[in-house]
Design a protein around this motif. Structure first.
Motif, mmCIF file in Angstrom:
data_model
loop_
_atom_site.group_PDB
_atom_site.id
_atom_site.type_symbol
_atom_site.label_atom_id
_atom_site.label_comp_id
_atom_site.label_asym_id
_atom_site.label_seq_id
_atom_site.Cartn_x
_atom_site.Cartn_y
_atom_site.Cartn_z
ATOM 1 N N GLU A 21 0.840 -1.203 0.000
ATOM 2 C CA GLU A 21 0.000 0.000 0.000
ATOM 3 C C GLU A 21 0.878 1.257 0.000
ATOM 4 O O GLU A 21 0.622 2.216 -0.729
ATOM 5 N N ARG A 24 2.670 1.613 -3.474
ATOM 6 C CA ARG A 24 1.788 2.160 -4.510
ATOM 7 C C ARG A 24 1.542 3.650 -4.286
ATOM 8 O O ARG A 24 1.478 4.432 -5.230
ATOM 9 N N TRP A 25 1.401 4.067 -3.023
ATOM 10 C CA TRP A 25 1.182 5.479 -2.687
ATOM 11 C C TRP A 25 2.372 6.324 -3.149
ATOM 12 O O TRP A 25 2.191 7.366 -3.769
ATOM 13 N N GLN A 28 2.716 6.452 -7.095
ATOM 14 C CA GLN A 28 1.751 7.364 -7.709
ATOM 15 C C GLN A 28 2.245 8.809 -7.643
ATOM 16 O O GLN A 28 2.054 9.585 -8.577
ATOM 17 N N ARG A 29 2.915 9.178 -6.572
ATOM 18 C CA ARG A 29 3.354 10.555 -6.382
ATOM 19 C C ARG A 29 4.674 10.879 -7.068
ATOM 20 O O ARG A 29 4.975 12.040 -7.295
ATOM 21 N N LYS A 45 2.101 6.978 8.680
ATOM 22 C CA LYS A 45 0.672 7.280 8.660
ATOM 23 C C LYS A 45 0.323 8.216 9.806
ATOM 24 O O LYS A 45 0.891 8.124 10.889
ATOM 25 N N GLN A 49 -3.953 7.754 7.451
ATOM 26 C CA GLN A 49 -3.651 8.277 6.117
ATOM 27 C C GLN A 49 -2.132 8.304 5.940
ATOM 28 O O GLN A 49 -1.423 8.805 6.812
ATOM 29 N N ILE A 50 -1.642 7.780 4.827
ATOM 30 C CA ILE A 50 -0.203 7.839 4.556
ATOM 31 C C ILE A 50 0.177 9.291 4.291
ATOM 32 O O ILE A 50 -0.458 9.966 3.488
#
Length: 154
Positions: A21, A24-25, A28-29, A45, A49-50
Motif C-alpha cells: 500500500e 503504490r502510494w 503514484q506521487r 501514517k 492516512q499515509i
C-alpha cells in the motif's frame, strides 16, 4: 527483512508502516512504479492516512536506490527507520536518490537530509535532467544515537 507490513506506534497518532500500500502510494506521487517482491516500502501514517513513504529498490550489496514522497511532517522515529533499513538491515554503503531537475522541492528535501549531487543524466526526463543525489553511511546523521534509540528491532 526490516519492517514488513507491521505498524510501529508513534506519538500524536502517527505510526510507521510497511507494505505494498505504501509502495503504490509513493509510486503514484513520483510517477513511478512499485514492484512487490523486488522493492520494499516504508511509510508514515497519521490518522490512518499515509503522509510519507520511501520505496527502496535496486539493492546490490553496495548501494540501494530510493524514492521519497512526503505530504506531512516527518517524525524523528520515521527518519531513524528510513535510514536504519538501508544502512543497518540491507548493509549498504550508499543510498542513491534520482530527482528530476525540475523538482526543486524534492531536491531541497534530500539536500536537507544530507544527500549531495553526485551526477546527472542530461535530458533524461521530458522536463529536464535526472539528478542523482547520494548519501554515504558515514555521512548520515540519522544513524546517530539521537535517532537510533528510536528503533526497536524486536
Amino acid at each position: 527483512m526490516g519492517i514488513h507490513r507491521r505498524g510501529i506506534p508513534g506519538r500524536m497518532g502517527r505510526h510507521i508502516v510497511s507494505g505494498p500500500e505504501v509502495g503504490r502510494w509513493v509510486a503514484q506521487r513520483v510517477d513511478g512504479g512499485f514492484f512487490e517482491g523486488r522493492a520494499t516500502a516504508i511509510g508514515l501514517k497519521r490518522d490512518d492516512q499515509i503522509i510519507a513513504g520511501v520505496i527502496y529498490e535496486n539493492w546490490n550489496h553496495q548501494t540501494i536506490w530510493c524514492h521519497f514522497a512526503i505530504e506531512g511532517q516527518l517524525t524523528p522515529a520515521y527518519l531513524a527507520a528510513i535510514f536504519d533499513y538501508p544502512y543497518n538491515i540491507c548493509q549498504v554503503e550508499k543510498i542513491i536518490v534520482p530527482v528530476g531537475s525540475d523538482n526543486e522541492q524534492s531536491a531541497k528535501v534530500v539536500t536537507n537530509m544530507g544527500f549531495t549531487e553526485e551526477g546527472r543524466i542530461k535530458e533524461g526526463r521530458p522536463a529536464g535532467d535526472i539528478v542523482f543525489y547520494t548519501l554515504r553511511r558515514d555521512d548520515c546523521r540519522f544513524l546517530n544515537e539521537r535517532y537510533s534509540k528510536r528503533i526497536n528491532h524486536g
